[in-house]
Design an enzyme around this catalytic site. Sequence first.
Site, PDB file in Angstrom:
ATOM      1  N   TRP A  10      -9.610  77.333   0.414  1.00  0.00           N
ATOM      2  CA  TRP A  10      -9.629  77.301   1.889  1.00  0.00           C
ATOM      3  C   TRP A  10     -10.863  77.962   2.496  1.00  0.00           C
ATOM      4  CZ3 TRP A  10      -3.930  78.699   3.713  1.00  0.00           C
ATOM      5  CH2 TRP A  10      -3.108  77.597   3.482  1.00  0.00           C
ATOM      6  N   HIS A 108     -18.421  80.944  -7.225  1.00  0.00           N
ATOM      7  CA  HIS A 108     -18.599  79.741  -6.399  1.00  0.00           C
ATOM      8  C   HIS A 108     -20.049  79.693  -5.887  1.00  0.00           C
ATOM      9  CE1 HIS A 108     -18.204  76.900  -3.093  1.00  0.00           C
ATOM     10  NE2 HIS A 108     -17.092  76.481  -3.668  1.00  0.00           N
ATOM     11  N   GLU A 157     -18.963  72.037 -10.176  1.00  0.00           N
ATOM     12  CA  GLU A 157     -19.191  71.699  -8.775  1.00  0.00           C
ATOM     13  C   GLU A 157     -20.680  71.516  -8.523  1.00  0.00           C
ATOM     14  OE1 GLU A 157     -15.649  72.957  -6.140  1.00  0.00           O
ATOM     15  OE2 GLU A 157     -17.194  74.485  -6.057  1.00  0.00           O
TER      16      GLU A 157
END
Length: 234
Positions: A10, A108, A157
Amino acid sequence: MKKLFLVANWKSNKTVSEAHSFMISFLNRDFITWMHSQDTDTNGNKQIVICPSFTLLAELDKLIKQHAPSFLLSLGAQNMSPFDKGPYTGEESAAQISEFAKYVILGHSERRLNFKETDQQVEEKVAIARKYQLEPIVCVQGKNTPVPQGVHIVAYEPLDAISTGQVGEPASPERAEEVAHFLKHERHIPYVLYGGSVDPSNVRQYTSLESINGVLIGGASLDPVSFSQIIQNA
Ligand code: PGA
């Protein structure tokens, strides 16, 4: 049957009341019925993980305990202190996070880019996460990103696939499979996820790939209808 992780990231979105509304809508009667059927039918391999901000973990933990089977739906954090508990102002320790979460996203690309997080810090965080029985989900941007020892879940990613990035173009399934195959066989990672512009219409293209064990979803996980469609289509 292969195991699938459906992980919602989120990012810095949602207040407590917005997260509460999401959960009430997400855990509606049809979806709960569908989830309860999962331990017996062919979809029983799906593990749903929601990774909200730290401020939302306690509230979501309470709602999940009331409404959802914990073997299917659990929580993760999006980051973690590289230090153990102690005098580290403004950081959330693994001990604190593990009260509510089973997983933690580490490394990330947005943390590497905006907060200058290094491979060395990711490695330190993995070690502390393990000490507190948190399962790290380590994000790699390609084959060259180092993966610390003992990591079981990696999310591939590519930078230009993330919807908030400059391009937001999902990786081709061929590219995702090639990198995931490399991570599984050369780096010996048991579970490789794909992340970047995943939505209800393209999720199956990735989850059906031989080397992919799930997806990390940003933007499309913020809406309860689209997130449940992703889960059901995966
Ligand atoms: P996106 O984000 O699904 O919005 O592209 C993915 C991620 O950054 O984890």
